[in-house]
Write an enzyme that holds these catalytic residues in place. Sequence first.
Site, PDB file in Angstrom:
ATOM      1  N   ASP A 161       0.830  -1.207   0.000  1.00  9.94           N
ATOM      2  CA  ASP A 161       0.000   0.000   0.000  1.00  9.94           C
ATOM      3  C   ASP A 161       0.864   1.257   0.000  1.00  9.94           C
ATOM      4  O   ASP A 161       1.948   1.257  -0.580  1.00  9.94           O
ATOM      5  CB  ASP A 161      -0.930  -0.061   1.237  1.00  9.94           C
ATOM      6  CG  ASP A 161      -2.257   0.607   0.954  1.00  9.94           C
ATOM      7  OD1 ASP A 161      -2.260   1.821   0.744  1.00  9.94           O
ATOM      8  OD2 ASP A 161      -3.289  -0.092   0.925  1.00  9.94           O
ATOM      9  N   HIS A 199      -3.905   5.472   3.672  1.00 11.04           N
ATOM     10  CA  HIS A 199      -4.659   4.304   3.229  1.00 11.04           C
ATOM     11  C   HIS A 199      -4.154   2.998   3.850  1.00 11.04           C
ATOM     12  O   HIS A 199      -4.918   2.220   4.439  1.00 11.04           O
ATOM     13  CB  HIS A 199      -4.536   4.280   1.699  1.00 11.04           C
ATOM     14  CG  HIS A 199      -5.390   3.310   0.995  1.00 11.04           C
ATOM     15  ND1 HIS A 199      -4.894   2.133   0.474  1.00 11.04           N
ATOM     16  CD2 HIS A 199      -6.698   3.339   0.685  1.00 11.04           C
ATOM     17  CE1 HIS A 199      -5.866   1.491  -0.129  1.00 11.04           C
ATOM     18  NE2 HIS A 199      -6.974   2.190  -0.022  1.00 11.04           N
ATOM     19  N   SER A 371     -11.552  -1.223  -0.886  1.00 11.67           N
ATOM     20  CA  SER A 371     -10.300  -1.092  -0.150  1.00 11.67           C
ATOM     21  C   SER A 371     -10.416  -1.581   1.276  1.00 11.67           C
ATOM     22  O   SER A 371      -9.468  -2.138   1.819  1.00 11.67           O
ATOM     23  CB  SER A 371      -9.917   0.386  -0.046  1.00 11.67           C
ATOM     24  OG  SER A 371      -8.958   0.706  -0.984  1.00 11.67           O
TER      25      SER A 371
END
Length: 864
Positions: A161, A199, A371
């Site tokens: 990520d 994220h 996600s």
Amino acid sequence: MLPTSLIFALISVPWTISASVRRAYDTHDYYVLEIDSEPEYYTTQLGLELLEQVGELEGFWLVRAEKNLKREQQDEDPILSRYNAIQPSPVKSLIPQTLRRRIKRAPPSPSELASKMGIQDPLFTEQWHILNPESPEHMMNVTGLWEEGYTGLGVISSLIDDGLDYTSEDLADNFDAIHSHDYNDHEDLPTPKLPEDTHGTRCAGQIAAVKNGVCGLGLAYHSRVAAVRILSGVITDVDEAAALNQGFDEVGIYSCSWGPPDDGRTMEGPDYLIQKAIVNGVNRGRQGRGSIFVFASGNGKGSGDECNYDGYTNSIWSVTVGAADWTGRSPYYSEACAANMVVAYSSGNGKSIVTTDKGKNKCSRSHGGTSAAAPNVVGVIALALQARPELNWRDIQHLCVRTAIPINYDPSSPPPSSASDTDYELTAAGRPFSYAFGYGAIDAYAFVHAALKWDLVPRQTYIRTPTIVLGDGKMTKDKVFSGGIPFGKSKDGGETSVSSTLEVTEKMMGHALLAPQGLEHVNVRVWIEHQRRGDVRVEIVSPNGIKSVLAGVSSGGEGGRKYDKAKTGFPGWLFMSVKHWDENPLGTWTITVSDPVNTDFTGKFLGWNMVLWGSSTDTSVSAQDDKNKYEILMNDEPIFPPPDIYDEDEDEDGHATVTVTATETLIGSTTRSYSKPTVFLSTEKPQATDVLEASSTSTSMFASPTSSLNLGNIFSSQRPIFAIFELIFLIALGVVLYVFLWRRRKQASNADYEALAGQNLAMSRIPGERERSGRPGNGAEMYEAFDGGSDEESDDEGDEARVDQPMLPRSARTPREAPSSATIGQSRYRDEPSKLEVQDQTQEGIGSHPQDDDSGSSGSWERT
Ligand SMILES: *[C@@H]1O[C@H](CO)[C@@H](O)[C@H](O)[C@H]1NC(C)=O
């Protein structure tokens, strides 16, 4: 005249419809008396009081006796002694009733559980994906496992990520530095340096947020998380390949919430090196058990995107995860496809995922998209690997298929004939499957308990079918098509689709040692030329009548992807379906290619083949002995027909019977079918070159007389000679008609095409502009810039550039979160994002993530 039944009913009224008598457990003992008739008489005989019939049970009566202290002191109940004394009698049984308490099946309230388990994490009570009191059937269902001691101990996951904030007090204790790396800045630690690098930290929190006084809990809060940073800038395939194997001896699960752009017009898969790394991980990772790759299905449903156009999510080597919201519905963003295995809970319908955020003591209440669905599955797999570390990558996929709960499924209402992607259809194995939900929502408790009892799968095997060549189809290395059989809609209302069949024989099964009910993944590779790729619909029907729509599921069977106007067709694109799991593949498979959308663009179907993967009947070899056996199946094949169209090793004497049929719906909607030459690839053991020649010429509608094919073989024994002439005449007529109509259409449609292009351009520029103005210098912008050229040009030209210069930096992947309202500002999905937006604003300040001020970033494609 009163019917006797009515009289009987009237008589029995006092016993049957009176409300049940109030019980007096303090003063009375209760029994159930079983007798067919005259209950009053025997009740009195036994010294009991008759109360009422037991529910709807005829011949069973509730009776009672006053409590008697003396009686209780006796060894034997005098009422029962009396009953025994009068036996035999019409009284069949007398059952004493003991007081019992049934426990509510509802889960404990979050605060109850928190105090019971000593959970002090302040946001735990808001983590509805862990405990969802409002709709308890929709949650990950982990708390029962925690109480049983499954918390992910000893398992390592890796977040591929934009980094992981290991200084977060909610993650520090579970962070695994040794297996982490930063491929954007080439450092050891995956520090999230850009402001928007939140994220990976949020995803990591879902898996392994520590049980402490900070934010909430991860699903596997004693597991460890490593992180590999690749999304915060440019990387090459070399780095992406290394990232996917980072620490693969120890790391069990790779959480991948990213992929090619979900814009509904990209069709892209992992390049060679990356595929090599994935297969390497599956073969050799986790000390031979196989790395488990979990991929988010994508957030592009609002743009008509489907996960079968993404070579990461349609790979057999990955677990593909879509999203379901807290009420069990399919969110507007979650991509559907036949390769979609399961869903997990995520944002939508006004609620998002509550998790850790970047910062020493920061939390997020606005995490979401597919996600956030993928890490929820990673957490569940971490719990399962604690319970059964020896499960291999296919065991995990089997457990997904077998234990997912088909949410929003009503077995009593069969799917409508034009099933939408959220409708379930039964597979040959009897499981409900829908393109949007896959096999349903992952339930951690069901998953881990099934894992505890699971017999490890036998080794994997596969059947590779010959390639079927249609209409002398060919494709050069430069992806220039020739030949093929035309399909499409014509201005006069006619519609042509091309169907082709392929036989999976006993011999093929026997040679591959594929277990009869052992089918797992089905790969279908197609070569299709088309003037507007998004209009193409592809479906395959198994011998048992199970249909997998491979292209065109999200439009409800209309066509494929509305924004995909690439002219490059499907140059050997590899589709995948998990809908045939546990099916017996023996028999005829039929593929149908059509363009139901409009008359402006048409195409030609050149050929196809299949790879059928499954469990072997050979139990003597364990799954681990298969290392490096797998060849790489690229998403694009460079030429057609492929040179290895028939692998002697695979099927030494299995000859496929191939039939090609075109169905033409003529004006006035009459349907007519005519057979094209039936081809036997060979009844002898074929030489690879023979087969190549035979299939590239013999299936042609326009077979040249000089063809090396023995025409006699095909026709003479099959049908009278005049049928051939009739056939040739029909074909010639069709070709003339087709060319004529196509010319006219082409002339008429140029103006339409321009208009269409303009609209799409305006639409697709929205996110790009925002990114360009709002986020200078980040990877997403690079991607937009990179991708911008493909607005008018084909995406494949971008691919071409990369092929020529393999080391050309590849732009950052697009992380998958819920698209923001800005992203889809002009789409018809406005309602949902604006609700989310409102929600995010009202919640602001608590989670203290200032970047959410920028409404465009809340849950968007960009990292938030
Ligand atoms: C959810 O977990 C509970 C135990 O906590 C279990 O009784 C229940 O069956 C699980 N739900 C499903 C659908 O398996």
